[in-house]
Write a protein that holds these residues in place. Sequence first.
Motif, PDB file in Angstrom:
ATOM      1  N   ARG A 197      -4.977  -0.726  -8.929  1.00  0.00           N
ATOM      2  CA  ARG A 197      -6.243  -0.026  -8.685  1.00  0.00           C
ATOM      3  C   ARG A 197      -6.072   1.465  -8.401  1.00  0.00           C
ATOM      4  NH1 ARG A 197      -8.841  -2.929  -3.868  1.00  0.00           N
ATOM      5  NH2 ARG A 197      -6.628  -3.218  -3.384  1.00  0.00           N
ATOM      6  N   PRO A 198      -5.029   1.880  -7.626  1.00  0.00           N
ATOM      7  CA  PRO A 198      -4.907   3.319  -7.366  1.00  0.00           C
ATOM      8  C   PRO A 198      -4.733   4.165  -8.625  1.00  0.00           C
ATOM      9  CG  PRO A 198      -3.590   2.072  -5.798  1.00  0.00           C
ATOM     10  CD  PRO A 198      -4.069   1.101  -6.824  1.00  0.00           C
ATOM     11  N   LEU A 199      -4.211   3.577  -9.705  1.00  0.00           N
ATOM     12  CA  LEU A 199      -3.994   4.344 -10.933  1.00  0.00           C
ATOM     13  C   LEU A 199      -5.301   4.685 -11.637  1.00  0.00           C
ATOM     14  CD1 LEU A 199      -0.843   2.564 -12.414  1.00  0.00           C
ATOM     15  CD2 LEU A 199      -0.972   4.657 -11.040  1.00  0.00           C
ATOM     16  N   ARG A 200      -6.405   4.072 -11.216  1.00  0.00           N
ATOM     17  CA  ARG A 200      -7.701   4.435 -11.775  1.00  0.00           C
ATOM     18  C   ARG A 200      -8.182   5.791 -11.253  1.00  0.00           C
ATOM     19  NH1 ARG A 200     -10.628  -1.367 -10.427  1.00  0.00           N
ATOM     20  NH2 ARG A 200      -9.210  -2.705 -11.648  1.00  0.00           N
ATOM     21  N   ARG A 201      -7.522   6.287 -10.230  1.00  0.00           N
ATOM     22  CA  ARG A 201      -7.922   7.558  -9.613  1.00  0.00           C
ATOM     23  C   ARG A 201      -7.030   8.661 -10.184  1.00  0.00           C
ATOM     24  NH1 ARG A 201     -11.421   5.782  -5.923  1.00  0.00           N
ATOM     25  NH2 ARG A 201     -11.191   3.596  -5.313  1.00  0.00           N
TER      26      ARG A 201
ATOM     27  N   PRO B   6      -8.491   5.297  -1.269  1.00  0.00           N
ATOM     28  CA  PRO B   6      -9.142   4.777  -0.062  1.00  0.00           C
ATOM     29  C   PRO B   6      -8.206   3.893   0.749  1.00  0.00           C
ATOM     30  CG  PRO B   6      -9.880   3.570  -1.978  1.00  0.00           C
ATOM     31  CD  PRO B   6      -9.042   4.697  -2.500  1.00  0.00           C
ATOM     32  N   ALA B   7      -8.626   3.576   1.962  1.00  0.00           N
ATOM     33  CA  ALA B   7      -7.762   2.853   2.911  1.00  0.00           C
ATOM     34  C   ALA B   7      -7.300   1.511   2.380  1.00  0.00           C
ATOM     35  CB  ALA B   7      -8.500   2.662   4.242  1.00  0.00           C
ATOM     36  N   ASP B   8      -8.182   0.760   1.711  1.00  0.00           N
ATOM     37  CA  ASP B   8      -7.794  -0.582   1.285  1.00  0.00           C
ATOM     38  C   ASP B   8      -6.831  -0.569   0.103  1.00  0.00           C
ATOM     39  OD1 ASP B   8      -9.729   0.282  -0.549  1.00  0.00           O
ATOM     40  OD2 ASP B   8     -10.346  -1.774  -0.995  1.00  0.00           O
ATOM     41  N   GLU B   9      -6.600   0.612  -0.499  1.00  0.00           N
ATOM     42  CA  GLU B   9      -5.655   0.713  -1.604  1.00  0.00           C
ATOM     43  C   GLU B   9      -4.326   1.348  -1.185  1.00  0.00           C
ATOM     44  OE1 GLU B   9      -7.410   2.589  -5.009  1.00  0.00           O
ATOM     45  OE2 GLU B   9      -9.185   1.302  -4.972  1.00  0.00           O
ATOM     46  N   LEU B  10      -4.160   1.676   0.093  1.00  0.00           N
ATOM     47  CA  LEU B  10      -2.916   2.308   0.537  1.00  0.00           C
ATOM     48  C   LEU B  10      -1.695   1.417   0.318  1.00  0.00           C
ATOM     49  CD1 LEU B  10      -4.026   4.155   3.803  1.00  0.00           C
ATOM     50  CD2 LEU B  10      -3.382   5.177   1.615  1.00  0.00           C
ATOM     51  N   PRO B  11      -1.737   0.101   0.673  1.00  0.00           N
ATOM     52  CA  PRO B  11      -0.561  -0.728   0.379  1.00  0.00           C
ATOM     53  C   PRO B  11      -0.233  -0.764  -1.111  1.00  0.00           C
ATOM     54  CG  PRO B  11      -1.985  -1.837   1.955  1.00  0.00           C
ATOM     55  CD  PRO B  11      -2.751  -0.651   1.438  1.00  0.00           C
ATOM     56  N   ALA B  12      -1.251  -0.860  -1.961  1.00  0.00           N
ATOM     57  CA  ALA B  12      -1.012  -0.883  -3.403  1.00  0.00           C
ATOM     58  C   ALA B  12      -0.396   0.427  -3.875  1.00  0.00           C
ATOM     59  CB  ALA B  12      -2.320  -1.155  -4.144  1.00  0.00           C
ATOM     60  N   ALA B  13      -0.888   1.544  -3.353  1.00  0.00           N
ATOM     61  CA  ALA B  13      -0.331   2.844  -3.734  1.00  0.00           C
ATOM     62  C   ALA B  13       1.127   2.965  -3.296  1.00  0.00           C
ATOM     63  CB  ALA B  13      -1.169   3.969  -3.121  1.00  0.00           C
ATOM     64  N   ASN B  14       1.425   2.498  -2.090  1.00  0.00           N
ATOM     65  CA  ASN B  14       2.811   2.532  -1.612  1.00  0.00           C
ATOM     66  C   ASN B  14       3.700   1.625  -2.452  1.00  0.00           C
ATOM     67  OD1 ASN B  14       2.491   4.383   0.462  1.00  0.00           O
ATOM     68  ND2 ASN B  14       1.837   2.825   1.918  1.00  0.00           N
ATOM     69  N   ALA B  15       3.164   0.461  -2.864  1.00  0.00           N
ATOM     70  CA  ALA B  15       3.942  -0.454  -3.702  1.00  0.00           C
ATOM     71  C   ALA B  15       4.251   0.180  -5.052  1.00  0.00           C
ATOM     72  CB  ALA B  15       3.187  -1.769  -3.890  1.00  0.00           C
ATOM     73  N   LEU B  16       3.277   0.866  -5.631  1.00  0.00           N
ATOM     74  CA  LEU B  16       3.493   1.533  -6.919  1.00  0.00           C
ATOM     75  C   LEU B  16       4.586   2.590  -6.806  1.00  0.00           C
ATOM     76  CD1 LEU B  16      -0.226   1.872  -8.008  1.00  0.00           C
ATOM     77  CD2 LEU B  16       1.537   0.744  -9.359  1.00  0.00           C
ATOM     78  N   GLY B  17       4.484   3.434  -5.774  1.00  0.00           N
ATOM     79  CA  GLY B  17       5.479   4.487  -5.593  1.00  0.00           C
ATOM     80  C   GLY B  17       6.856   3.947  -5.284  1.00  0.00           C
ATOM     81  N   SER B  18       6.932   2.958  -4.397  1.00  0.00           N
ATOM     82  CA  SER B  18       8.225   2.396  -4.007  1.00  0.00           C
ATOM     83  C   SER B  18       8.894   1.674  -5.170  1.00  0.00           C
ATOM     84  CB  SER B  18       8.046   1.432  -2.826  1.00  0.00           C
ATOM     85  OG  SER B  18       7.572   2.116  -1.691  1.00  0.00           O
ATOM     86  N   THR B  19       8.100   1.006  -6.007  1.00  0.00           N
ATOM     87  CA  THR B  19       8.667   0.303  -7.155  1.00  0.00           C
ATOM     88  C   THR B  19       9.307   1.279  -8.129  1.00  0.00           C
ATOM     89  OG1 THR B  19       7.020  -1.453  -6.961  1.00  0.00           O
ATOM     90  CG2 THR B  19       8.151  -1.257  -9.068  1.00  0.00           C
TER      91      THR B  19
END
Length: 435
Positions: free
Chosen positions: A36-40, A164-177
Amino acid sequence: MDTSESTTDNGAAPQEGPQPARARARGWRRWAMDTRPLRRPAYRRLWSSTIVTAVGSQLTAVAVPKQIYDITGSSAWVGYASLAGLLPLALFALWGGAIADSMDRRRLLLITNSGLAVTSVLFWVQAATGLRSVVVLMVLLALQQAFFGLNSPARNASIARLVPADELPAANALGSTVMQTGLVAGPLLAGALIPVIGLSELYLIDALALCATVWAVVRLPALPPQAAAANSRAGWQAIAEGFRYISLHKVLLLSFLADIIAMVLGMPRALFPQLAAQTFAPYGEGLALGLLFAAIPVGAVLGGLLSGTFSRARRHGLMVIAAVIGWGAAITGLGLTTNLWVAVAFLALAGVADMVSMVFRGAILLSAATDEMRGRMQGVFTVVVAGGPRLADALHGTAGSVLGARAAIAGGGLLVIAATLVLALATPSLRTYRI
């Protein structure tokens, strides 16, 4: 934890970024990576730049110790170079966090990424001209780590302004991966390229990759400091305010402590050569050593690809505790086995646990801190992440020489589990933290 002024009723900091778009995942999307964060567009640009540099930075990470060893013929000098980079990284990460809270983060990213690119060019020049000076290499390494220390807090603190706040874990997962993929692909690519194009060209490839990063940052929106921090100065007083902020917001302190427990007590990489030479020698020392070093990042990448299974969890503190205990259990298993493939499987599981821990510790830092403090929190985070494994190298190396590699590793894993359980039972603010 005092959250009366800086956080919302549930303990999370108010968000200045985009508003959440809540959608329930269906079918395979429930377990696949949450994109979802990649939509931004702004986050997508920042993330895309990471893809390019994740591999490029690892080319330099391989080239520098290889060049130092070629010049000196001494592994000790390779170790000294690693320590030479630690001090500037720690100092400039703390200072860089304060700067990131007092100036436009986009501008700071432009300056520091440009500095990293110039440093890579200087690495290339000294190698291409055959300078063969360890002193020059160590000075350039210190300069590179200083720029990285300035860059990392601004990059990580910017994420909460882009999703947004509910996408922070997903954003961190994308970057860490992406970063963990670079840890696997970069060294493999370096090993394949050195015989073909030579050592100096690795530095040049990294410099070109950093130019792509600069272009991606140019296209980011302005990220000026919030009004409360607009007139602050990035000096030692600002750094001290950051540490005071951590002491007043217990969940932040506890998230750092959880990582310190996992890395200092349970990171066994200093004992991999001893394991390969003694326990797993029948499998072939070279094969065993390569598999041991690759297993954790491979597991972390796998965890990132399957991060949809956990990235939507809202009990961030409990997820950190579970992940660190899982890390400790996997490291204990590594110490108890004499089968190489079982050892690799345990290390891969440790990598998955480390990915989960990284995702939620990062989310806690971005959600529990107000924006004017996020840079300084990320600066401390950078120091903890960089310093913990280096302390573990010294601790495990010493313990391994006294107790043996397997006993030191298994003991370290058990200590991680025990210390984390004590932390969880003694500090309800971490295990109950949620967004």
